[in-house]
Design an enzyme around this catalytic site. Structure first.
Site, PDB file in Angstrom:
ATOM      1  N   ASP A   1     -18.124  -7.239  18.132  1.00  0.00           N
ATOM      2  CA  ASP A   1     -16.864  -7.175  17.378  1.00  0.00           C
ATOM      3  C   ASP A   1     -16.822  -5.940  16.482  1.00  0.00           C
ATOM      4  O   ASP A   1     -15.789  -5.271  16.370  1.00  0.00           O
ATOM      5  CB  ASP A   1     -16.680  -8.432  16.535  1.00  0.00           C
ATOM      6  CG  ASP A   1     -16.544  -9.694  17.371  1.00  0.00           C
ATOM      7  OD1 ASP A   1     -16.162  -9.603  18.543  1.00  0.00           O
ATOM      8  OD2 ASP A   1     -16.850 -10.776  16.830  1.00  0.00           O
TER       9      ASP A   1
ATOM     10  N   ASP B   1     -20.593 -15.876  17.904  1.00  0.00           N
ATOM     11  CA  ASP B   1     -20.437 -15.155  16.638  1.00  0.00           C
ATOM     12  C   ASP B   1     -21.415 -15.742  15.633  1.00  0.00           C
ATOM     13  O   ASP B   1     -21.578 -16.964  15.559  1.00  0.00           O
ATOM     14  CB  ASP B   1     -19.010 -15.292  16.102  1.00  0.00           C
ATOM     15  CG  ASP B   1     -17.989 -14.510  16.915  1.00  0.00           C
ATOM     16  OD1 ASP B   1     -18.379 -13.544  17.592  1.00  0.00           O
ATOM     17  OD2 ASP B   1     -16.805 -14.868  16.865  1.00  0.00           O
TER      18      ASP B   1
END
Length: 156
Positions: free
Chosen positions: A136, A117
């Site tokens: 995501d 991320d």
């Protein structure tokens, strides 16, 4: 079904390409943070071993394989459901967003043991402590799209 698979392939490629560029080519792994347009957009490296917001995080291999299995099962269920329902292009594209995003995060778990991320966005005096990635965003948008664009209208 072509719309689903094309969308999934595009999302998967975009997710993996952004991770290669930002995480590896820009050296975010060692740098940790890169301010693109602070505070609105900051690249902040985070390795997520769980699901959203680090929930269900675990260091062991069992957790990794359980999360991979869950992602595969949900993706398979969505594909079968959409094959049977045939909701139209918007519903199929929504399924593709979800499946492509899930595939991107599965590859991360297989390669790194965690999801890479790096996107962090804050605004208006509220600092967001969490990072996320293209996969995501696609998973969230796909799930929302499935709610909006699927389901047959029932007549009384």
């Amino acid at each position: 079904m072509r719309v689903l698979w094309r969308t999934a392939a595009i999302v998967f490629a975009l997710d993996q390409l952004t991770k290669i560029l930002v995480v590896h080519a820009m050296g975010l792994i060692s740098r940790g943070t890169y301010e693109v347009w602070p505070p609105f957009l900051v690249f902040r490296m985070a390795w997520n071993q769980g699901v959203n917001f680090g929930l269900l995080a675990g260091d062991d291999a069992t957790t990794k394989w359980i999360l991979i299995g869950v992602a595969l099962a949900i993706s398979a269920w969505v594909v079968v459901w959409l094959y049977r329902e045939r909701p139209g292009s918007w519903g199929m594209a929504s399924g593709g967003l979800l499946v492509g995003g899930a595939a991107g995060n599965i590859v991360d778990r297989l390669l790194y043991g965690a999801v890479a991320d790096f996107l962090n966005m804050s605004c208006c005096g509220i600092e967001n402590p969490y990072s996320f990635n293209v996969a995501d965003i696609a998973i969230f948008a796909g799930a929302f799209g499935l709610i909006l664009f699927t389901g047959r209208s029932k007549t009384a």
